[in-house]
Design a protein around this motif. Structure first.
Motif, mmCIF file in Angstrom:
data_model
loop_
_atom_site.group_PDB
_atom_site.id
_atom_site.type_symbol
_atom_site.label_atom_id
_atom_site.label_comp_id
_atom_site.label_asym_id
_atom_site.label_seq_id
_atom_site.Cartn_x
_atom_site.Cartn_y
_atom_site.Cartn_z
ATOM 1 N N LEU A 41 0.789 -1.222 0.000
ATOM 2 C CA LEU A 41 0.000 0.000 0.000
ATOM 3 C C LEU A 41 0.829 1.285 0.000
ATOM 4 C CD1 LEU A 41 -2.796 -1.104 2.504
ATOM 5 C CD2 LEU A 41 -2.657 -1.430 0.036
ATOM 6 N N ILE A 42 2.134 1.149 0.164
ATOM 7 C CA ILE A 42 3.012 2.330 0.117
ATOM 8 C C ILE A 42 4.013 2.209 -1.025
ATOM 9 C CG2 ILE A 42 4.759 3.683 1.353
ATOM 10 C CD1 ILE A 42 3.316 2.980 3.931
ATOM 11 N N LEU A 43 4.770 1.112 -1.051
ATOM 12 C CA LEU A 43 5.784 0.942 -2.085
ATOM 13 C C LEU A 43 5.175 0.909 -3.487
ATOM 14 C CD1 LEU A 43 8.640 0.361 -3.116
ATOM 15 C CD2 LEU A 43 8.259 -2.058 -2.617
ATOM 16 N N LEU A 44 4.094 0.180 -3.681
ATOM 17 C CA LEU A 44 3.502 0.042 -5.016
ATOM 18 C C LEU A 44 3.117 1.388 -5.619
ATOM 19 C CD1 LEU A 44 1.264 -3.168 -4.922
ATOM 20 C CD2 LEU A 44 3.376 -2.805 -6.216
ATOM 21 N N LYS A 45 2.782 2.349 -4.786
ATOM 22 C CA LYS A 45 2.406 3.674 -5.285
ATOM 23 C C LYS A 45 3.571 4.385 -5.970
ATOM 24 C CE LYS A 45 -1.281 4.370 -1.893
ATOM 25 N NZ LYS A 45 -1.773 5.165 -0.753
ATOM 26 N N LYS A 46 4.792 3.941 -5.672
ATOM 27 C CA LYS A 46 5.972 4.588 -6.253
ATOM 28 C C LYS A 46 6.224 4.159 -7.696
ATOM 29 C CE LYS A 46 7.158 6.776 -2.476
ATOM 30 N NZ LYS A 46 8.340 6.444 -1.665
ATOM 31 N N PHE A 47 5.636 3.046 -8.121
ATOM 32 C CA PHE A 47 5.925 2.520 -9.453
ATOM 33 C C PHE A 47 5.207 3.323 -10.537
ATOM 34 C CE2 PHE A 47 7.246 -0.929 -6.806
ATOM 35 C CZ PHE A 47 8.270 -1.552 -7.517
ATOM 36 N N ASP A 48 5.824 3.347 -11.720
ATOM 37 C CA ASP A 48 5.207 4.029 -12.859
ATOM 38 C C ASP A 48 4.054 3.207 -13.418
ATOM 39 O OD1 ASP A 48 7.162 6.404 -13.454
ATOM 40 O OD2 ASP A 48 8.452 4.663 -13.122
ATOM 41 N N TYR A 49 4.227 1.878 -13.390
ATOM 42 C CA TYR A 49 3.192 0.975 -13.886
ATOM 43 C C TYR A 49 3.106 -0.238 -12.982
ATOM 44 C CZ TYR A 49 3.409 3.766 -18.150
ATOM 45 O OH TYR A 49 3.390 4.810 -19.034
ATOM 46 N N ILE A 50 1.903 -0.796 -12.906
ATOM 47 C CA ILE A 50 1.667 -1.996 -12.110
ATOM 48 C C ILE A 50 0.875 -2.989 -12.953
ATOM 49 C CG2 ILE A 50 0.512 -2.952 -10.067
ATOM 50 C CD1 ILE A 50 0.842 -0.146 -8.792
ATOM 51 N N ILE A 51 1.351 -4.226 -13.005
ATOM 52 C CA ILE A 51 0.608 -5.293 -13.684
ATOM 53 C C ILE A 51 -0.146 -6.075 -12.621
ATOM 54 C CG2 ILE A 51 0.721 -7.316 -15.178
ATOM 55 C CD1 ILE A 51 3.334 -6.226 -16.314
ATOM 56 N N VAL A 107 -2.234 -2.041 -15.399
ATOM 57 C CA VAL A 107 -2.537 -2.902 -16.537
ATOM 58 C C VAL A 107 -2.925 -4.265 -15.992
ATOM 59 C CG1 VAL A 107 -1.563 -4.089 -18.542
ATOM 60 C CG2 VAL A 107 -0.980 -1.701 -18.112
ATOM 61 N N CYS A 108 -3.985 -4.878 -16.518
ATOM 62 C CA CYS A 108 -4.409 -6.202 -16.049
ATOM 63 C C CYS A 108 -3.750 -7.306 -16.879
ATOM 64 C CB CYS A 108 -5.923 -6.338 -16.117
ATOM 65 S SG CYS A 108 -6.796 -5.343 -14.881
ATOM 66 N N LEU A 109 -3.249 -8.310 -16.189
ATOM 67 C CA LEU A 109 -2.572 -9.430 -16.835
ATOM 68 C C LEU A 109 -3.553 -10.367 -17.534
ATOM 69 C CD1 LEU A 109 0.130 -10.984 -17.235
ATOM 70 C CD2 LEU A 109 -0.345 -12.154 -15.075
ATOM 71 N N GLY A 110 -4.640 -10.671 -16.881
ATOM 72 C CA GLY A 110 -5.615 -11.628 -17.431
ATOM 73 C C GLY A 110 -5.459 -12.999 -16.823
ATOM 74 N N ILE A 111 -4.272 -13.576 -16.959
ATOM 75 C CA ILE A 111 -3.956 -14.883 -16.383
ATOM 76 C C ILE A 111 -2.451 -15.059 -16.440
ATOM 77 C CG2 ILE A 111 -4.154 -16.118 -18.588
ATOM 78 C CD1 ILE A 111 -5.413 -18.463 -16.994
ATOM 79 N N PHE A 112 -1.888 -15.820 -15.502
ATOM 80 C CA PHE A 112 -0.448 -16.072 -15.515
ATOM 81 C C PHE A 112 -0.092 -17.082 -16.598
ATOM 82 C CE2 PHE A 112 -0.388 -14.174 -11.282
ATOM 83 C CZ PHE A 112 0.807 -13.475 -11.326
ATOM 84 N N ASP A 113 1.035 -16.862 -17.220
ATOM 85 C CA ASP A 113 1.547 -17.827 -18.185
ATOM 86 C C ASP A 113 2.075 -19.056 -17.452
ATOM 87 O OD1 ASP A 113 1.256 -16.283 -20.707
ATOM 88 O OD2 ASP A 113 2.591 -14.898 -19.684
ATOM 89 N N TYR A 114 2.281 -20.135 -18.212
ATOM 90 C CA TYR A 114 2.791 -21.378 -17.635
ATOM 91 C C TYR A 114 3.639 -22.073 -18.695
ATOM 92 C CZ TYR A 114 2.764 -25.377 -14.423
ATOM 93 O OH TYR A 114 3.126 -26.365 -13.525
ATOM 94 N N LEU A 115 4.951 -21.918 -18.578
ATOM 95 C CA LEU A 115 5.853 -22.485 -19.575
ATOM 96 C C LEU A 115 6.033 -23.985 -19.342
ATOM 97 C CD1 LEU A 115 8.670 -19.757 -19.740
ATOM 98 C CD2 LEU A 115 6.426 -19.801 -20.857
ATOM 99 N N CYS A 116 5.888 -24.766 -20.380
ATOM 100 C CA CYS A 116 6.111 -26.209 -20.314
ATOM 101 C C CYS A 116 6.208 -26.757 -21.729
ATOM 102 C CB CYS A 116 4.994 -26.921 -19.546
ATOM 103 S SG CYS A 116 3.363 -26.748 -20.297
ATOM 104 N N GLN A 149 3.860 -11.020 -21.897
ATOM 105 C CA GLN A 149 4.445 -10.211 -22.969
ATOM 106 C C GLN A 149 3.454 -9.179 -23.488
ATOM 107 O OE1 GLN A 149 7.347 -12.474 -25.725
ATOM 108 N NE2 GLN A 149 5.966 -14.069 -24.992
ATOM 109 N N SER A 150 2.190 -9.555 -23.560
ATOM 110 C CA SER A 150 1.164 -8.631 -24.022
ATOM 111 C C SER A 150 1.004 -7.467 -23.057
ATOM 112 C CB SER A 150 -0.168 -9.369 -24.175
ATOM 113 O OG SER A 150 -1.190 -8.492 -24.584
ATOM 114 N N ALA A 151 1.010 -7.761 -21.746
ATOM 115 C CA ALA A 151 0.881 -6.699 -20.743
ATOM 116 C C ALA A 151 2.076 -5.752 -20.809
ATOM 117 C CB ALA A 151 0.762 -7.319 -19.346
ATOM 118 N N MET A 152 3.274 -6.305 -20.929
ATOM 119 C CA MET A 152 4.472 -5.469 -21.024
ATOM 120 C C MET A 152 4.477 -4.643 -22.303
ATOM 121 S SD MET A 152 6.569 -5.384 -18.464
ATOM 122 C CE MET A 152 8.136 -4.860 -19.192
#
Length: 359
Positions: free
Chosen positions: A130-140, A161-170, A342-345
Motif C-alpha cells: 500500500l506504500i511501495l507500489l504507489k511509487k511505481f510508474d506501472y503496475i501489472i 494494466v491487467c494481466l488476465g492470467i499467468f503464463d505457464y511455460l512447459c 508479454q502482451s501486458a508489457m
C-alpha cells in the motif's frame, strides 16, 4: 532497454516458484537484461548482520545504477520479500533520471493476510502493498478485481494494466481429453489447508478424484480418491488425466472461506494456468476473480459449491465439453509461449516508446 530483477542468495538462485521463474525465462527470451539482486537471508539480529544486510541492499541498487539510463524500464516482481524499504528509497531517485519502474504483482500479502504471519511481517506486507507500489510508474495486476482493490487504496488508474492470467511455460505433449466423471486436484493436499477435498469426495461418490501434490494424508481414504504422487511443475501438465481441474481453497466444499478462500476473490491462482496449459477445462468458485476469465473464454465452469458437483458435471454436454477442451488447448498454447505477460508489457512499452519496444 528493459531490465528485470531476479533474486539470488549468494551465488545461488532462490528456489522460488514456477510463476516468477517463468517471468524470468520470458524476459530472457525477449532479450531483456537480468539484474541479480542478492537476498541477504538470515534472521540474525546482531549489529554486524544488520550492517551486512544494509550493504548488500545498497550494492543491489548500485549495480542497477551502473547500467540503467534515461528511457530504460526496470521490471520488479512483487513482493521481493527483502529490501522493501530500500526499493521505496531508491526508485524515486532512478525515476528522476528518466528510468521507469514496472511492478508485476505475484501476491498481495496484506490482502492474503496469512494467519501464520508475524506482526512484523504483516506491517512489512502493508508497507509493500500500500506504500511501495504507489511509487511505481506501472503496475501489472492480476485482473479487474485486483485493480479495483488497488484503486480503492489510492493507486492511480492510469498506472494499472491487467494481466488476465499467468503464463505457464512447459513442453509436455497435449493429451486428448474426453468427458468423464473425473477431476484433478493438484497442489498442497494438507487437510488443514484444503479440507474441502476430503469433504466433497464423500458427497460425490460417482466422481473419481485424482490427487497430485504433497502433504497427502493417507488416512483420508475414500473409494473414489486416487493419489497419483508429486511432480515437478514442468512435468505435471503431462500426467494430469482427469476431465476437469478444480481450483478451490479453504476448509469446506460448500464455498471458499477463510483467508485463502477469500483471496480467490482477487488473485489469479497459478493452478488455473497449470490446468489450462495441459489443455484441461477448469472448475472454479463462481465468486473467484478468475471466474470471469473462465466464462468469457469458455474454458470451464463456475459454480457456487462442490457439494453437488456430480449434478453440475451432468449439465455439461459432450459437445460443450469438447468446445471447452479445444478452447483450453488454445489458451494453453498462449500460456506456454508467455503471451499474456508479454502482451501486458507490450502495452506498457508501447505507451512509452512506440515502435522501439525491442530496442
Amino acid at each position: 532497454m528493459v531490465y528485470y530483477i531476479t533474486r539470488y542468495t549468494g551465488n545461488t538462485k532462490d528456489a522460488g516458484t514456477k510463476a516468477p521463474d517463468d517471468i524470468d525465462a520470458i524476459c530472457k527470451k525477449n532479450g531483456w537484461k537480468e539484474i541479480k539482486f542478492i537476498n541477504p537471508s538470515g534472521n540474525k539480529k546482531s549489529l554486524i548482520e544488520k550492517t551486512k544486510k544494509i550493504i548488500i541492499n545498497i550494492n543491489n541498487w548500485k549495480q542497477l545504477s551502473r547500467v540503467a539510463t534515461n528511457g530504460d524500464f526496470v521490471l520488479y516482481q512483487h513482493p521481493m520479500y527483502f529490501g522493501t524499504k530500500f526499493a521505496n528509497k531508491y526508485i524515486p531517485i532512478f525515476q528522476k533520471k528518466g528510468i521507469k519502474f514496472v511492478a508485476l504483482i505475484h501476491d498481495l500479502e496484506s490482502l492474503r493476510n496469512l494467519t501464520i504471519a508475524t506482526e512484523a511481517s504483516k506491517k512489512s506486507h502493508i508497507f509493500g502493498d500500500l506504500i511501495l507500489l504507489k511509487k511505481f510508474d506501472y503496475i501489472i495486476a492480476h485482473n479487474q478485481k485486483m485493480k479495483e482493490y488497488l484503486l480503492n487504496n489510492g493507486i492511480a488508474e492510469q498506472k494499472i494494466v491487467c494481466l488476465g492470467i499467468f503464463d505457464y511455460l512447459c513442453q509436455t505433449e497435449f493429451k486428448i481429453f474426453q468427458k468423464t466423471n473425473s477431476v484433478n486436484i493438484a497442489g498442497n493436499l494438507d487437510p488443514n489447508k484444503c479440507g474441502y477435498i476430503y469433504e466433497f469426495v464423500n458427497d460425490n461418490p460417482k466422481i473419481k478424484v485424482k490427487l497430485f501434490g504433497g502433504n497427502y494424508t493417507k488416512d483420508k481414504v475414500s473409494p473414489n480418491l486416487v493419489y497419483r504422487g508429486s511432480f515437478l511443475p514442468e512435468e505435471i501438465t503431462g500426467v494430469l488425466d482427469g476431465a476437469f481441474g478444480i481450483v478451490w481453497d479453504g476448509p469446506t466444499s460448500k464455498s471458499c472461506i477463510g483467508n485463502t478462500g477469500n483471496y480467490l476473490r482477487y488473485n489469479n491462482p497459478h493452478k488455473t494456468s497449470m490446468y489450462l496449459a495441459a489443455g484441461i477445462p477448469v472448475i472454479v468458485w463462481e465468486e473467484a476473480a478468475i471466474a470471469q476469465f473462465i466464462i468469457e473464454n469458455k474454458v470451464g465452469i463456475a459454480i457456487k459449491s462442490l457439494e453437488n458437483l456430480t449434478n453440475e458435471l451432468n449439465k455439461v454436454s459432450i459437445t460443450e465439453y469438447d468446445i471447452m477442451t479445444q478452447n483450453s488447448r488454445n489458451i494453453g498454447e498462449l500460456l506456454r509461449q508467455g503471451w499474456y505477460f508479454q502482451s501486458a508489457m507490450q502495452r506498457i512499452l508501447t505507451l512509452e516508446v512506440g515502435e522501439k519496444i525491442n530496442e
